[in-house]
Structure formats: structure tokens, C-alpha cells
Design an enzyme around this catalytic site. Structure first.
Site, mmCIF file in Angstrom:
data_model
loop_
_atom_site.group_PDB
_atom_site.id
_atom_site.type_symbol
_atom_site.label_atom_id
_atom_site.label_comp_id
_atom_site.label_asym_id
_atom_site.label_seq_id
_atom_site.Cartn_x
_atom_site.Cartn_y
_atom_site.Cartn_z
ATOM 1 N N HIS A 180 32.766 -9.157 -12.326
ATOM 2 C CA HIS A 180 32.991 -8.119 -13.337
ATOM 3 C C HIS A 180 34.200 -7.312 -12.869
ATOM 4 O O HIS A 180 34.103 -6.530 -11.922
ATOM 5 C CB HIS A 180 31.743 -7.242 -13.472
ATOM 6 C CG HIS A 180 30.559 -8.003 -13.969
ATOM 7 N ND1 HIS A 180 29.277 -7.800 -13.532
ATOM 8 C CD2 HIS A 180 30.501 -9.016 -14.886
ATOM 9 C CE1 HIS A 180 28.464 -8.648 -14.167
ATOM 10 N NE2 HIS A 180 29.176 -9.391 -14.977
ATOM 11 N N HIS A 185 29.124 -6.224 -6.557
ATOM 12 C CA HIS A 185 29.232 -5.632 -7.897
ATOM 13 C C HIS A 185 29.193 -4.108 -7.819
ATOM 14 O O HIS A 185 28.917 -3.531 -6.776
ATOM 15 C CB HIS A 185 28.049 -6.083 -8.762
ATOM 16 C CG HIS A 185 28.128 -7.494 -9.223
ATOM 17 N ND1 HIS A 185 28.444 -7.856 -10.507
ATOM 18 C CD2 HIS A 185 27.927 -8.659 -8.546
ATOM 19 C CE1 HIS A 185 28.434 -9.171 -10.612
ATOM 20 N NE2 HIS A 185 28.122 -9.688 -9.442
ATOM 21 N N GLU A 196 24.939 -4.169 -5.201
ATOM 22 C CA GLU A 196 25.363 -3.199 -6.215
ATOM 23 C C GLU A 196 25.749 -1.890 -5.541
ATOM 24 O O GLU A 196 25.006 -1.358 -4.728
ATOM 25 C CB GLU A 196 24.234 -2.942 -7.221
ATOM 26 C CG GLU A 196 23.839 -4.162 -8.040
ATOM 27 C CD GLU A 196 24.812 -4.498 -9.166
ATOM 28 O OE1 GLU A 196 25.779 -3.729 -9.367
ATOM 29 O OE2 GLU A 196 24.616 -5.548 -9.822
ATOM 30 N N GLU A 207 34.597 -3.594 -11.821
ATOM 31 C CA GLU A 207 33.798 -3.119 -10.689
ATOM 32 C C GLU A 207 34.655 -3.209 -9.423
ATOM 33 O O GLU A 207 34.421 -4.003 -8.510
ATOM 34 C CB GLU A 207 32.507 -3.930 -10.613
ATOM 35 C CG GLU A 207 31.624 -3.671 -11.844
ATOM 36 C CD GLU A 207 30.504 -4.677 -12.055
ATOM 37 O OE1 GLU A 207 29.854 -4.602 -13.111
ATOM 38 O OE2 GLU A 207 30.288 -5.534 -11.188
HETATM 39 ZN ZN ZN Z 1 28.624 -6.486 -12.090
#
Ligand code: ZN
Length: 382
Positions: A174, A267, A343, A177
Site C-alpha cells: 500500500h 504496513h 502495522e 503507507e
Molecule cells: Zn496496508
């Protein structure tokens, strides 16, 4: 006169009105690709000029229509004068419109969703890493926009140990990010520090395969989630194609060649103000051994980094119901290995907040340096 510009790496915003400094009206722009605009909008990055000493009120009119409206709750916009120090500014979200206020010190100020990580910096990172004797840079192929997909293989070639473990680290599927590539930068700096005892042991026992940016096209285009074809790469792992998701196709093909003993996929999370990991407990092939490895990895990270925690996260997925199009699930299932999605927050780490910068590029780098310790803790059990 106020002006706003976006014609630079990851620039993205739509200007509705600049007539009143106390009512600057903006819309967050939808993702851009070769097939036009995609569904998601969340990332922004723009330069505002002509407002030294002028109190500004920036109103993001479509905040509630963005991909993750909850991402604006408790969030503060980042700003920078010199594009080196990114600091947080006063920001409110009333459920519809997000409003940020600042009186700039100088006539040129940048605003972004999170501290950017440019394509030029990405190329600098690849270049400086490849200067190490332990690194071999491999060209995998081209993205849809014609950018390079590069993979770094890293090991101490003088180590004669047999059956070295294959450790993968991928980031920025992504593209917005950006904390994920800051994380990789910290990881690589420590791994390539010839005086670091943890790195020396890991390089003797493992071959690392690192993709610092899985989505260079989306990064430059200023997308949060998608590549140039509009694909969300972290939903492409079961059946990637060169037409729609060459980034995943090329990296997955290489994983099938090397095998995977541990994979980390970095991420950022829009909503949760914490650092956390998500494992593969929802896979049909999830075993007690993988669970034990997950627990050992998390326990080590908890013990060695106060920025990591395990109380807050996505919650468990029931066994057999995991989405196999996600990298972590597909990899853990395919290779029967330990795999985590890491994350980091767009907001701040609520357990260790920083009022000035919130969660930042530098803090992401520190977390990336620190992840070598939990890797070390499980390396003999993989
Ligand atoms: Zn992500």
C-alpha cells in the site's frame, strides 16, 4: 496571493477554493491509475505558498467520504518547511469535514497525510545498500509505469553454514503507507552495520530478501492503496498477473524459488494508534508450531521495544477463514512458515505518544532496527 501545487513525487490534493485563508477548501483526491481514478481516496501531499504569518484554516471537505473516515479521528496533519522535519499541526474532524490550522513561519510549507518517502530516496536506499559486500541487488522486472522492481539479497557469504534460513521483508504494498519504507530503511541500516553483533549472527545464519517498495508506481502517483492498474496489491497474492499486478507476480515467483522461512510485510494502519502484528491463525495450515513461533516473536519484541504492543490489533481470524489473497496468509500457507503483517500508525503510538511529531519516519526506522531482535529470538526454531 495563496497558491497550492502538487506536481512532485506523491503530490495529491484538489483545490476547491483559495479565496479566504480562513476557509481554504480542499478535497482529498481519488487514486490515479492508467484506467482513471480508483475508488480509494485518503493520501494527500501538497505545497502551499504565500502565507508567511497568515493564520490558515485548511478544510478537507470530503474527509467523511474517504476510504477510512475513522482514520481522521484523533489524527493530526503533518507539515514541513524544509521537507526534512515533519511536525504535527492542530487538526479537528467533526465527522464530515477535517480542519487543520497553522500560521506558517515562511512563505512555503508542505502538508501531507504522513511523512513522505520519495522515489528518489528509495533509489538512494537501494544504491547505498548495494555498496555493502553482503548485498546483491536483483532486477526483477518493470512495473506498469516502467519503474524497476528491485530485490536485495543479503547474507554473509563467508559463512559456511548449511541450510541458511530465508527471511523475507516486503513493504509498501500500500504505497501511501510510507512508514513501511522508513521501517525498511532502519532495518537495512542496522542489518548492514558491520559492528552490530545481532546483525553479524543473523547474516551468518540467514539470507535476507528485502523489497523496500512493493508499489513504486502507486507511491509516485500519490495513491494510498493501489498500483497503476488500480489493483490493491495485498489482495493479489493468489492469482497475480503481469497485466494487473506485476509487482506481486515477480516477487511471488522469486519466493517460490528461494522458499520462505519467515516473512514480514510492513504496513501502516489508518485507524489504530498502535504498533502491532497480524499473524496467519486463520489459515487452514496453521499449526501449533507456527503459533509457538508467533508467540516467541511477539514476546521478544514486547521485551525489547516499548513501541510494540499486543493488546490492540485486528483480533483473531477463525481457523480456515483467512483471506488467501493477502500476502501474509498466502505465504504462511504456501510455505508452512511464520509470517506477520506489521502495522504502524498514521496517527501516533498512543502507548508512547510524541506531541511534536506523532508517529514519524524516524520512529518507524527505530522500530525497523529493533525487529532484528525478535527475528534473532526465533531464528534457531524456524
Ligand atoms: Zn496496508
Amino acid at each position: 496571493m495563496l497558491t497550492i501545487s502538487t506536481q512532485f513525487d506523491s503530490g495529491a490534493i484538489e483545490v476547491v477554493s483559495l479565496a479566504d485563508p480562513q476557509d481554504i477548501q480542499l478535497n482529498i483526491r481519488a487514486h490515479q491509475g492508467i484506467h482513471g481514478a480508483a475508488e480509494f481516496a485518503q493520501w494527500f501531499h501538497f505545497r502551499l505558498q504565500g502565507a508567511a504569518g497568515v493564520p490558515l484554516k485548511l478544510r478537507f471537505l470530503n474527509a467523511a467520504q474517504c476510504a477510512y473516515p475513522k482514520g481522521w479521528e484523533g489524527y493530526r496533519v503533518v507539515a514541513s518547511y524544509d521537507r526534512q522535519l515533519w511536525f504535527r499541526i492542530d487538526t479537528q474532524f467533526d465527522g464530515q469535514v477535517m480542519t487543520a490550522t497553522i500560521t506558517p513561519d515562511t512563505n512555503s510549507i508542505y502538508f501531507a497525510y504522513f511523512e513522505p518517502y520519495s522515489y528518489e530516496r528509495h533509489l538512494d536506499l537501494l544504491g547505498s545498500a548495494a555498496e555493502s559486500e553482503h548485498v546483491q541487488s536483483e532486477f526483477l522486472g518493470y512495473t506498469i509505469d516502467g519503474r524497476d522492481m528491485n530485490l536485495l539479497h543479503i547474507t554473509d557469504a563467508s559463512s559456511t553454514l548449511q541450510n541458511k534460513k530465508n527471511i523475507w521483508l516486503i513493504a509498501r504494498q500500500h504505497p501511501g503507507e510510507t512508514m513501511a519504507e522508513w521501517f525498511v530503511e532502519g532495518f537495512l541500516e542496522r542489518l548492514l552495520d558491520v559492528d552490530d553483533p545481532v546483525s553479524r549472527v543473523l547474516l551468518a545464519k540467514c539470507v535476507f530478501h528485502v523489497v523496500p517498495n512493493m508499489n513504486p508506481d502507486g507511491s509516485v502517483r500519490g495513491n494510498l492503496r493501489t498500483n497503476a492498474a488500480g489493483a490493491n496489491l495485498n489482495r493479489e497474492w493468489q492469482t497475480p498477473t503481469m497485466e494487473r499486478s506485476p509487482e506481486v507476480f515477480l516477487v511471488r515467483q522469486k519466493m517460490l524459488e528461494t522458499g520462505v522461512d519467515l516473512c514480514l510485510d510492513a504496513h501502516g494502519d489508518e485507524g489504530l494508534p498502535y504498533n502491532f502484528v497480524a499473524g496467519s491463525e486463520g489459515n487452514p495450515g496453521y499449526t501449533d508450531k507456527i503459533e509457538q513461533l508467533e508467540n516467541a516473536f511477539k514476546a521478544s519484541w514486547l521485551a525489547t521495544s516499548p513501541d510494540f504492543q499486543t493488546e490492540q490489533g485486528y483480533g483473531k481470524t477463525a481457523k480456515g477463514t483467512a483471506n488467501q489473497t493477502l500476502a501474509t496468509n498466502w505465504i504462511a500457507q504456501q510455505f508452512g512458515c511464520l509470517a506477520f503483517t506489521i502495522e504502524m500508525p498514521f496517527k501516533d503510538n498512543a502507548t508512547l505518544p510524541d506531541a511534536g511529531v506523532g508517529w514519524s519516519g524516524e520512529r518507524s526506522k527505530k522500530l525497523g532496527e529493533g525487529v532484528l531482535l525478535p527475528i534473532l529470538s526465533v531464528i534457531n526454531s524456524l
